[in-house]
Design a protein around this motif. Structure first.
Motif, mmCIF file in Angstrom:
data_model
loop_
_atom_site.group_PDB
_atom_site.id
_atom_site.type_symbol
_atom_site.label_atom_id
_atom_site.label_comp_id
_atom_site.label_asym_id
_atom_site.label_seq_id
_atom_site.Cartn_x
_atom_site.Cartn_y
_atom_site.Cartn_z
ATOM 1 N N TRP A 108 30.816 31.333 32.011
ATOM 2 C CA TRP A 108 31.230 32.718 32.300
ATOM 3 C C TRP A 108 30.464 33.274 33.494
ATOM 4 O O TRP A 108 31.025 34.028 34.311
ATOM 5 N N PHE A 109 29.187 32.881 33.620
ATOM 6 C CA PHE A 109 28.355 33.392 34.707
ATOM 7 C C PHE A 109 28.777 32.792 36.048
ATOM 8 O O PHE A 109 28.966 33.516 37.033
ATOM 9 N N THR A 110 28.942 31.481 36.085
ATOM 10 C CA THR A 110 29.337 30.847 37.349
ATOM 11 C C THR A 110 30.736 31.290 37.761
ATOM 12 O O THR A 110 31.010 31.455 38.950
ATOM 13 N N ALA A 111 31.620 31.503 36.778
ATOM 14 C CA ALA A 111 32.963 31.982 37.101
ATOM 15 C C ALA A 111 32.909 33.392 37.678
ATOM 16 O O ALA A 111 33.650 33.733 38.618
ATOM 17 N N ALA A 112 32.034 34.225 37.134
ATOM 18 C CA ALA A 112 31.906 35.585 37.646
ATOM 19 C C ALA A 112 31.409 35.580 39.088
ATOM 20 O O ALA A 112 31.921 36.317 39.946
ATOM 21 N N LEU A 113 30.420 34.759 39.383
ATOM 22 C CA LEU A 113 29.901 34.702 40.749
ATOM 23 C C LEU A 113 30.918 34.119 41.719
ATOM 24 O O LEU A 113 30.867 34.397 42.929
ATOM 25 N N LEU B 77 33.882 40.999 35.270
ATOM 26 C CA LEU B 77 34.304 41.039 33.876
ATOM 27 C C LEU B 77 34.870 42.403 33.478
ATOM 28 O O LEU B 77 35.385 42.561 32.368
ATOM 29 N N LEU B 78 34.776 43.376 34.383
ATOM 30 C CA LEU B 78 35.343 44.701 34.126
ATOM 31 C C LEU B 78 36.675 44.912 34.840
ATOM 32 O O LEU B 78 37.298 45.961 34.707
ATOM 33 N N VAL B 79 37.096 43.922 35.623
ATOM 34 C CA VAL B 79 38.385 44.008 36.312
ATOM 35 C C VAL B 79 39.476 43.640 35.320
ATOM 36 O O VAL B 79 39.604 42.499 34.911
ATOM 37 N N GLU B 80 40.262 44.608 34.937
ATOM 38 C CA GLU B 80 41.360 44.386 34.000
ATOM 39 C C GLU B 80 42.581 45.137 34.509
ATOM 40 O O GLU B 80 42.475 46.307 34.898
ATOM 41 N N GLY B 81 43.737 44.493 34.505
ATOM 42 C CA GLY B 81 44.942 45.133 35.004
ATOM 43 C C GLY B 81 44.791 45.474 36.473
ATOM 44 O O GLY B 81 44.417 44.635 37.289
ATOM 45 N N ARG B 82 45.007 46.740 36.827
ATOM 46 C CA ARG B 82 44.914 47.180 38.225
ATOM 47 C C ARG B 82 43.572 47.849 38.531
ATOM 48 O O ARG B 82 43.436 48.583 39.519
#
Length: 293
Positions: free
Chosen positions: A7-12, A60-65
């Motif tokens: 999850w961390f590497t994907a976020a970066l 991780l807070l990007v959801e929808g638009r």
């Protein structure tokens, strides 16, 4: 150092835009995730920190638009330095970055520590232009731990220049000191230094700690929604949470992150994200309430 989880590497690795805007004569740097337009979040860092403390949180807070933006306040990160700093100026920078980054509607501002002080000031000055204000472990009765350390000359004095990157990184530690996931601490440390004459040093301007503190006397009912977060082992006590709750009209939820220190994004990042997602989802589908008394 332990192997970073997926999850961390994907976020970066998530797509991110870098931008700059100008406010009151200074260039302000920011990073943005998600598509411009629609709803938005502005993430506000603590004293002597910078936007990249949010690198593993923002995607991780990007959801929808939803557009998520993290700024470097003036005197921090890659933003310009000023002769003097104030909460009012930093509050204005939040609105300037929100507009420049393409957030189409009033944003939710989420601030940690000193950034929480700035978030409350922005809500006081510009409440009708915000959807909500989230304050993370910011005890407004007191100065921040970073500022206390600076005033007591325990940290954040004249910037030291180190001969090598490795030497600089070996001196990184959060203030107040606490446990942190090592892969997160390593990322934050590596993005906190810059090349200077003679070696490497920290990006922040020590003069940022010359401002006055925000006190509970400035807390009042605001025109936007407010939520208070605290780390279980942070610096915002249950008693101070109650004082802030009362002064904000008894309409701001107080949310505790279990087993978290002051720097919640360093030791309990997924618990923080879960709590923020839950709060934002509720705000998306409910109407504000006020104390009936």
């Amino acid at each position: 150092m332990s192997e970073p989880p997926h999850w961390f590497t994907a976020a970066l690795a998530a797509p991110v835009e870098q931008g700059i805007t100008e406010f009151d004569g200074a260039t302000i740097a920011y990073r943005a995730w998600g598509s411009p337009g629609g709803q938005g979040i502005v993430l506000a860092h603590g004293g002597a920190a910078h936007s990249r403390w949010w690198d593993h949180i923002a995607p991780l807070l990007v959801e929808g638009r939803r557009r998520v933006v993290a700024l470097d306040f003036s005197g921090h990160g890659d933003s310009a330095h000023r002769d003097t700093y104030s909460l009012d100026t930093w509050a204005g920078e939040i609105l300037a970055v929100s507009e420049a980054a393409g957030i189409a509607t009033p944003p939710v501002v989420i601030g940690h520590s000193m950034g929480g002080f700035v978030t409350l000031r922005a809500a006081t000055l510009y409440g009708s232009r915000l959807t909500g204000a989230v304050v993370i472990d910011s005890p407004v009765q007191d100065i921040t731990p970073e500022e206390a350390a600076a005033r007591e000359e325990r940290a954040f004095g004249p910037l030291r220049v180190y001969d090598s990157i490795e030497q600089a990184l070996s001196h990184f530690h959060p203030v107040p000191d606490q446990s942190a996931l090592d892969y997160i601490a390593a990322h934050v440390a590596a993005t906190s230094i810059c090349r200077v004459a003679g070696g490497w040093s920290w990006k922040f301007d020590p003069r940022v700690f010359g401002r006055g503190p925000l006190t509970p006397s400035l807390l009042t009912r605001l025109e936007c929604r407010v939520a208070l977060f605290r780390g279980e082992h942070g610096i915002l006590s249950q008693q101070m949470s109650q004082v802030m709750y009362d002064r904000l009209g008894r309409a701001a939820p107080v949310i505790e992150i279990p087993d978290a220190g002051h720097h919640v994004m360093l030791d309990q990042p997924l618990a923080l994200v879960t709590a923020l997602r839950t709060l934002l989802s509720d705000w998306d589908h409910s109407q504000p309430t006020t104390d009936p008394h």
